[in-house]
Design a protein around this motif. Structure first.
Motif, PDB file in Angstrom:
ATOM      1  N   VAL A 154       0.835  -1.205   0.000  1.00 38.35           N
ATOM      2  CA  VAL A 154       0.000   0.000   0.000  1.00 38.35           C
ATOM      3  C   VAL A 154       0.868   1.253   0.000  1.00 38.35           C
ATOM      4  O   VAL A 154       0.666   2.170  -0.808  1.00 38.35           O
ATOM      5  N   VAL A 183       1.333   4.968  -3.129  1.00 31.59           N
ATOM      6  CA  VAL A 183       0.848   6.342  -2.952  1.00 31.59           C
ATOM      7  C   VAL A 183       1.115   7.145  -4.229  1.00 31.59           C
ATOM      8  O   VAL A 183       2.205   7.095  -4.797  1.00 31.59           O
ATOM      9  N   LEU A 196      -5.406   3.843  -9.176  1.00 30.73           N
ATOM     10  CA  LEU A 196      -5.688   2.438  -8.887  1.00 30.73           C
ATOM     11  C   LEU A 196      -6.559   1.788  -9.941  1.00 30.73           C
ATOM     12  O   LEU A 196      -6.543   0.577 -10.094  1.00 30.73           O
ATOM     13  N   LEU A 198      -4.795   6.657  -5.106  1.00 30.77           N
ATOM     14  CA  LEU A 198      -4.349   6.568  -3.716  1.00 30.77           C
ATOM     15  C   LEU A 198      -3.527   7.819  -3.430  1.00 30.77           C
ATOM     16  O   LEU A 198      -2.363   7.922  -3.789  1.00 30.77           O
ATOM     17  N   ALA A 230      -1.140   7.403   2.196  1.00 32.92           N
ATOM     18  CA  ALA A 230      -1.226   6.253   3.101  1.00 32.92           C
ATOM     19  C   ALA A 230      -0.183   6.465   4.186  1.00 32.92           C
ATOM     20  O   ALA A 230       0.994   6.685   3.880  1.00 32.92           O
ATOM     21  N   LEU A 248      -5.659   5.507   4.880  1.00 33.10           N
ATOM     22  CA  LEU A 248      -5.610   5.739   3.437  1.00 33.10           C
ATOM     23  C   LEU A 248      -6.498   6.913   3.062  1.00 33.10           C
ATOM     24  O   LEU A 248      -7.585   7.079   3.623  1.00 33.10           O
ATOM     25  N   VAL A 302      -8.141   8.051  -0.417  1.00 29.00           N
ATOM     26  CA  VAL A 302      -8.357   7.694  -1.823  1.00 29.00           C
ATOM     27  C   VAL A 302      -9.214   8.776  -2.450  1.00 29.00           C
ATOM     28  O   VAL A 302     -10.328   9.043  -1.995  1.00 29.00           O
ATOM     29  N   GLU A 333     -12.388  12.832  -1.355  1.00 26.51           N
ATOM     30  CA  GLU A 333     -11.339  12.019  -0.766  1.00 26.51           C
ATOM     31  C   GLU A 333     -11.976  11.167   0.332  1.00 26.51           C
ATOM     32  O   GLU A 333     -12.492  11.701   1.312  1.00 26.51           O
TER      33      GLU A 333
END
Length: 152
Positions: free
Chosen positions: A10, A14, A18, A113, A116, A126, A128, A145
């Motif tokens: 993960v 960053v 995704l 992303l 994180a 996180l 996203v 977000e």
């Protein structure tokens, strides 16, 4: 589908896009059920005939918060976590609704992303960024977000 298998996976992603979800149709039934759940029965959402006659959009539109509430559905088509003990929603940042979602429109999300970080208890927090678009729309319907925490 982007699948994360652990913290390092993960953290290394960053800044990465995704992916993009499938198209999902927003139906009048979904809008009506959301109105029942939230108590928001504004006619622009739940009275299709009046919305056709009187609204500037030519028909009923989805609640903005309905579109926001679709992020878990859309996000689950974009990324997943293997070996995670749990994941929880933690909140949202910078939620905006630049254009309406007409009932009957199809929407999809593209997820990035944005951040994180490790937080207490061994979890990752996180952020996203979701950009939700309507099929054929000229600008996004939602930019938000989504903040969540995942424990591996």
């Amino acid at each position: 589908m982007r699948t994360f298998t652990g913290k390092d996976d993960v953290l290394a992603a960053v800044g990465e896009t995704l992916g993009t979800s499938d198209w999902v149709e927003v139906t009048q039934q979904m809008v009506d059920q959301f109105a029942e759940a939230t108590g928001d029965h504004q006619w622009i959402h739940v009275d299709p005939e009046r919305a056709k006659r009187e609204s500037p959009f030519g028909g009923p539109i989805a609640h903005g918060y309905l579109t926001l509430s679709m992020l878990p559905l859309l996000g689950s088509q974009i990324f997943a976590f293997e070996n995670a003990k749990l994941g929880i929603n933690y909140g949202s940042n910078k939620v905006r609704f630049p254009s309406p979602v007409p009932v009957g429109a199809k929407v999809r999300s593209t997820a990035v992303l944005a951040d994180a970080t490790e937080v207490s208890g061994g979890a990752l927090q996180l952020v996203v960024q979701h950009t939700v678009e309507t099929d054929g729309g000229s600008k996004p319907a939602l930019i938000a977000e989504a903040v969540s925490r995942v424990v591996f």
